[in-house]
Motif scaffolding. Structure first.
Motif, PDB file in Angstrom:
ATOM      1  N   ILE A  64     -10.480  64.459 -20.438  1.00 41.07           N
ATOM      2  CA  ILE A  64      -9.379  65.088 -19.707  1.00 41.07           C
ATOM      3  C   ILE A  64      -8.660  64.027 -18.876  1.00 41.07           C
ATOM      4  N   GLY A  65      -7.367  63.867 -19.119  1.00 43.61           N
ATOM      5  CA  GLY A  65      -6.568  62.961 -18.319  1.00 43.61           C
ATOM      6  C   GLY A  65      -6.394  63.508 -16.916  1.00 43.61           C
ATOM      7  N   GLN A  66      -6.609  62.659 -15.908  1.00 44.30           N
ATOM      8  CA  GLN A  66      -6.617  63.115 -14.529  1.00 44.30           C
ATOM      9  C   GLN A  66      -5.564  62.365 -13.707  1.00 44.30           C
ATOM     10  N   PRO A  67      -4.935  63.046 -12.773  1.00 48.88           N
ATOM     11  CA  PRO A  67      -3.886  62.419 -11.970  1.00 48.88           C
ATOM     12  C   PRO A  67      -4.362  61.150 -11.277  1.00 48.88           C
ATOM     13  N   PHE A  68      -3.495  60.138 -11.262  1.00 49.39           N
ATOM     14  CA  PHE A  68      -3.757  58.852 -10.635  1.00 49.39           C
ATOM     15  C   PHE A  68      -4.936  58.116 -11.277  1.00 49.39           C
ATOM     16  N   VAL A 117     -15.263  69.836 -19.602  1.00 48.92           N
ATOM     17  CA  VAL A 117     -14.948  69.335 -20.942  1.00 48.92           C
ATOM     18  C   VAL A 117     -14.654  70.481 -21.897  1.00 48.92           C
ATOM     19  N   GLY A 118     -15.423  71.559 -21.764  1.00 45.45           N
ATOM     20  CA  GLY A 118     -15.227  72.701 -22.648  1.00 45.45           C
ATOM     21  C   GLY A 118     -13.833  73.285 -22.548  1.00 45.45           C
ATOM     22  N   ALA A 119     -13.271  73.280 -21.341  1.00 44.99           N
ATOM     23  CA  ALA A 119     -11.913  73.797 -21.168  1.00 44.99           C
ATOM     24  C   ALA A 119     -10.916  72.984 -21.974  1.00 44.99           C
ATOM     25  N   LYS A 120     -11.064  71.666 -21.990  1.00 42.81           N
ATOM     26  CA  LYS A 120     -10.140  70.804 -22.739  1.00 42.81           C
ATOM     27  C   LYS A 120     -10.293  71.014 -24.243  1.00 42.81           C
ATOM     28  N   LEU A 121     -11.507  71.099 -24.711  1.00 44.98           N
ATOM     29  CA  LEU A 121     -11.735  71.199 -26.149  1.00 44.98           C
ATOM     30  C   LEU A 121     -11.225  72.525 -26.718  1.00 44.98           C
ATOM     31  N   ALA A 122     -11.039  73.514 -25.847  1.00 46.41           N
ATOM     32  CA  ALA A 122     -10.490  74.803 -26.282  1.00 46.41           C
ATOM     33  C   ALA A 122      -8.998  74.938 -25.986  1.00 46.41           C
ATOM     34  N   ASP A 123      -8.386  73.908 -25.414  1.00 49.31           N
ATOM     35  CA  ASP A 123      -7.007  73.982 -24.920  1.00 49.31           C
ATOM     36  C   ASP A 123      -6.056  73.360 -25.944  1.00 49.31           C
ATOM     37  N   LEU A 124      -5.687  74.119 -26.956  1.00 46.92           N
ATOM     38  CA  LEU A 124      -4.956  73.555 -28.089  1.00 46.92           C
ATOM     39  C   LEU A 124      -3.578  73.032 -27.726  1.00 46.92           C
ATOM     40  N   GLY A 132      -2.569  72.219 -24.495  1.00 46.65           N
ATOM     41  CA  GLY A 132      -2.592  71.416 -23.291  1.00 46.65           C
ATOM     42  C   GLY A 132      -2.189  72.124 -22.018  1.00 46.65           C
ATOM     43  N   SER A 133      -1.793  73.363 -22.114  1.00 52.17           N
ATOM     44  CA  SER A 133      -1.276  74.052 -20.929  1.00 52.17           C
ATOM     45  C   SER A 133      -2.366  74.339 -19.903  1.00 52.17           C
ATOM     46  N   LEU A 134      -3.565  74.647 -20.360  1.00 56.62           N
ATOM     47  CA  LEU A 134      -4.655  74.962 -19.436  1.00 56.62           C
ATOM     48  C   LEU A 134      -4.999  73.745 -18.577  1.00 56.62           C
ATOM     49  N   VAL A 135      -5.144  72.592 -19.223  1.00 60.48           N
ATOM     50  CA  VAL A 135      -5.480  71.375 -18.489  1.00 60.48           C
ATOM     51  C   VAL A 135      -4.354  70.976 -17.552  1.00 60.48           C
ATOM     52  N   GLN A 136      -3.111  71.028 -18.013  1.00 58.93           N
ATOM     53  CA  GLN A 136      -1.995  70.640 -17.170  1.00 58.93           C
ATOM     54  C   GLN A 136      -1.864  71.540 -15.956  1.00 58.93           C
ATOM     55  N   THR A 137      -2.126  72.825 -16.130  1.00 59.90           N
ATOM     56  CA  THR A 137      -2.075  73.735 -15.000  1.00 59.90           C
ATOM     57  C   THR A 137      -3.168  73.374 -13.987  1.00 59.90           C
TER      58      THR A 137
END
Length: 277
Positions: free
Chosen positions: A143-147, A256-263, A265-270
């Motif tokens: 998961i890409g993280q700010p900064f 990690v599970g959230a990213k792998l299910a986030d087709l 990218g909106s979930l991670v970006q939020t």
């Protein structure tokens, strides 16, 4: 395990130190390497407290000659290499408008090309023993993280490298896996080098950085111990068939599970946008 030899990079503190002690406690002949042997005091003390012996050697992952010399010495002295743990790394916080491209390259050199250099040097020896290659990445490798642009880019690269190498290495008997810790209470956090004045000096990004740092301090206040990660690494060294991707805590698995299910990218970006808002 007494006849099995494991080499671990970046053992002066944190995860590397605890992994080296845990591996030795599990019975491995453990080669604990670090860039500066003068910084081995904490490592020696931890080994003495645990009642284990470590073979402590110099290895700078950014110096190919140092890597080759260390690996050759291990083979000369121990005759084999059964496992390698790519752990050496360096944290970095920043955003590209405010830092140089050279700074980003330096992060890649340690966290990605260091892994590549060690991997190239050890693969023939792991192939000879049907060994294991473990690489400590991070949830920041998923998961890409700010900064954390440079740091996450390097960890993403390491994960992509290992995910691609794993099936190829398996054809010659070498098992490849990545270890994905979340927040870990260790000197790694202090070594990132962020000063209290950073937000004030970040220009237009100052408010976002201040929010990110506040959120990060909270996350690390409830961080997993480096000892727990060291035990997870030992488990991956000793289990019959480790998974390719190993998270070291429930929090890391959820993240990690959230990213792998986030087709899309909106979930991670939020989620990550909330860290800086």
């Amino acid at each position: 395990m007494s006849d099995k030899v494991v080499l671990i990079t970046g053992t002066s503190s944190g995860i590397g130190l605890t992994a080296a002690v845990a591996a030795a406690r599990a019975g491995f002949t453990t080669v604990a390497t670090l860039r500066d042997p003068a910084r081995a005091g904490a490592l020696r003390k931890a080994a003495e407290t645990a009642g284990v012996e470590l073979d402590i050697r110099r290895l700078d992952v950014t110096d190919a000659a140092s890597v080759e010399e260390c690996v050759a010495g291990v083979i000369a002295d121990h005759g084999r290499l059964d496992a390698v743990v790519n752990n050496a790394g360096a944290g970095h916080v920043g955003t590209i408008e405010n830092e140089s491209v050279d700074a980003v390259r330096a992060v890649m050199e340690v966290n990605f090309f260091g892994v590549v250099t060690v991997t190239k040097a050890v693969m023939p020896h792991l192939r000879a023993t049907g060994g294991r290659l473990l690489t400590v990445t991070s949830v920041g490798g998923v998961i890409g993280q700010p900064f954390n642009e440079a740091y996450c880019a390097a960890k993403f690269a390491a994960e992509g490298f290992m995910e691609s190498l794993a099936p190829v290495a398996a054809t010659v008997g070498v098992t490849v896996a990545v270890i994905e810790p979340g927040a870990v209470a260790s000197e790694f956090v202090a070594n990132v080098g962020i000063e209290e004045s950073a937000a004030a000096e970040a220009g237009v990004y100052g408010p976002a950085l201040a929010n990110y740092l506040d959120r990060t301090r909270g996350a690390f206040a409830a961080a997993q111990t480096s000892e727990a990660v060291g035990e997870a690494i030992t488990g991956a060294l000793t289990t019959g068939r480790p998974a390719f991707r190993i998270q070291t805590s429930d929090a890391a698995r959820t993240f990690v599970g959230a990213k792998l299910a986030d087709l899309d990218g909106s979930l991670v970006q939020t989620a990550t946008s909330a860290w800086v808002a």
